[in-house]
Design a protein around this motif. Sequence first.
Motif, PDB file in Angstrom:
ATOM      1  N   PRO A   1       0.814  -1.229   0.000  1.00  0.00           N
ATOM      2  CA  PRO A   1       0.000   0.000   0.000  1.00  0.00           C
ATOM      3  C   PRO A   1       0.841   1.269   0.000  1.00  0.00           C
ATOM      4  O   PRO A   1       0.443   2.273  -0.613  1.00  0.00           O
ATOM      5  CB  PRO A   1      -0.816  -0.117   1.293  1.00  0.00           C
ATOM      6  N   ALA A   2       2.018   1.233   0.671  1.00  0.00           N
ATOM      7  CA  ALA A   2       2.867   2.428   0.686  1.00  0.00           C
ATOM      8  C   ALA A   2       3.410   2.729  -0.692  1.00  0.00           C
ATOM      9  O   ALA A   2       3.508   3.902  -1.092  1.00  0.00           O
ATOM     10  CB  ALA A   2       4.015   2.223   1.678  1.00  0.00           C
ATOM     11  N   MET A   3       3.764   1.697  -1.459  1.00  0.00           N
ATOM     12  CA  MET A   3       4.260   1.905  -2.814  1.00  0.00           C
ATOM     13  C   MET A   3       3.151   2.388  -3.754  1.00  0.00           C
ATOM     14  O   MET A   3       3.407   3.167  -4.677  1.00  0.00           O
ATOM     15  CB  MET A   3       4.856   0.611  -3.369  1.00  0.00           C
ATOM     16  N   MET A   4       1.931   1.955  -3.521  1.00  0.00           N
ATOM     17  CA  MET A   4       0.825   2.339  -4.383  1.00  0.00           C
ATOM     18  C   MET A   4       0.249   3.699  -4.029  1.00  0.00           C
ATOM     19  O   MET A   4      -0.397   4.341  -4.861  1.00  0.00           O
ATOM     20  CB  MET A   4      -0.290   1.280  -4.308  1.00  0.00           C
TER      21      MET A   4
ATOM     22  N   ILE B   1       1.761  -2.826  -9.846  1.00  0.00           N
ATOM     23  CA  ILE B   1       1.966  -1.922  -8.717  1.00  0.00           C
ATOM     24  C   ILE B   1       2.102  -0.468  -9.172  1.00  0.00           C
ATOM     25  O   ILE B   1       1.944   0.463  -8.368  1.00  0.00           O
ATOM     26  CB  ILE B   1       3.217  -2.352  -7.914  1.00  0.00           C
ATOM     27  N   CYS B   2       2.369  -0.257 -10.455  1.00  0.00           N
ATOM     28  CA  CYS B   2       2.501   1.104 -10.990  1.00  0.00           C
ATOM     29  C   CYS B   2       1.238   1.594 -11.684  1.00  0.00           C
ATOM     30  O   CYS B   2       1.245   2.666 -12.300  1.00  0.00           O
ATOM     31  CB  CYS B   2       3.681   1.170 -11.968  1.00  0.00           C
ATOM     32  N   THR B   3       0.161   0.831 -11.628  1.00  0.00           N
ATOM     33  CA  THR B   3      -1.081   1.260 -12.259  1.00  0.00           C
ATOM     34  C   THR B   3      -1.722   2.389 -11.460  1.00  0.00           C
ATOM     35  O   THR B   3      -1.662   2.404 -10.232  1.00  0.00           O
ATOM     36  CB  THR B   3      -2.065   0.088 -12.359  1.00  0.00           C
ATOM     37  N   PRO B   4      -2.347   3.360 -12.117  1.00  0.00           N
ATOM     38  CA  PRO B   4      -3.009   4.450 -11.401  1.00  0.00           C
ATOM     39  C   PRO B   4      -4.158   3.924 -10.543  1.00  0.00           C
ATOM     40  O   PRO B   4      -4.891   3.011 -10.941  1.00  0.00           O
ATOM     41  CB  PRO B   4      -3.523   5.357 -12.527  1.00  0.00           C
TER      42      PRO B   4
END
Length: 232
Positions: free
Chosen positions: A52-55, A148-151
């Motif tokens: 969650p922190a990365m997203m 993980i990089c999706t908006p």
Amino acid sequence: MEWRIYYMDMLLVPFGLVIILAYHLWLWHKSRTQPFTTIFGRDAHGQRFWVPAMMKDDDKKNIVAVQSLRNVIMGSTLMATTSILLSAGLGAILSNIYIVKKPINDSNFHREFLMVALKYTTLLTLLSFSFLCHTLSVTFLNQVNILICTPQDVQSMVTPEYLTQLLGKGTILNIVGNRLFYTALSLQLWIFGPLLPSLSSLVMVLILYKLDFVAENGTKKEEDYLQNNICN
């Protein structure tokens, strides 16, 4: 009657495998019941916060997330490549032994060859499953690396919980593949006799115990953490 000459192989080698299996069953039980006493329990706990922190701040932390996952993927790829190369080499050695030294109507040779075939087949099986686990781990980690990089959107199906599950599956498969590879390395000593693999299994379990478990204060921290969550 002929198998009596290999009774040490039939006793010591399975004994070493049983020790390794029993240790990992106990490790799995500890990771489920007292997760903070093992590094796997703490890693799984940290992954639930890391995803969650990365997203949350995707624009600032996407490079950190991709590089972190890339390092794990590279490790799994290296182990998978090593496993399949060793499997190919063992298969070539086994076939050459039978073709080059095959006598005519020699029962002793066929008996010895069956024992050698058993040794190499066991190694090939462990290395093949290690390769399978690492390739599946790379598959799950690649999915996490992309998603993980999706908006983030309210209606998005890519949730932190979903990515945490994918990351957990990839991590578990990576761990299983590594442990199968370590077991295969221990069984390679079977070529020199049945005593060495059993002793190697004992030494490996002692080393893994030092690496898999954290300090004794992990239990106290776990109890404090669970108590705080219950109170909240």
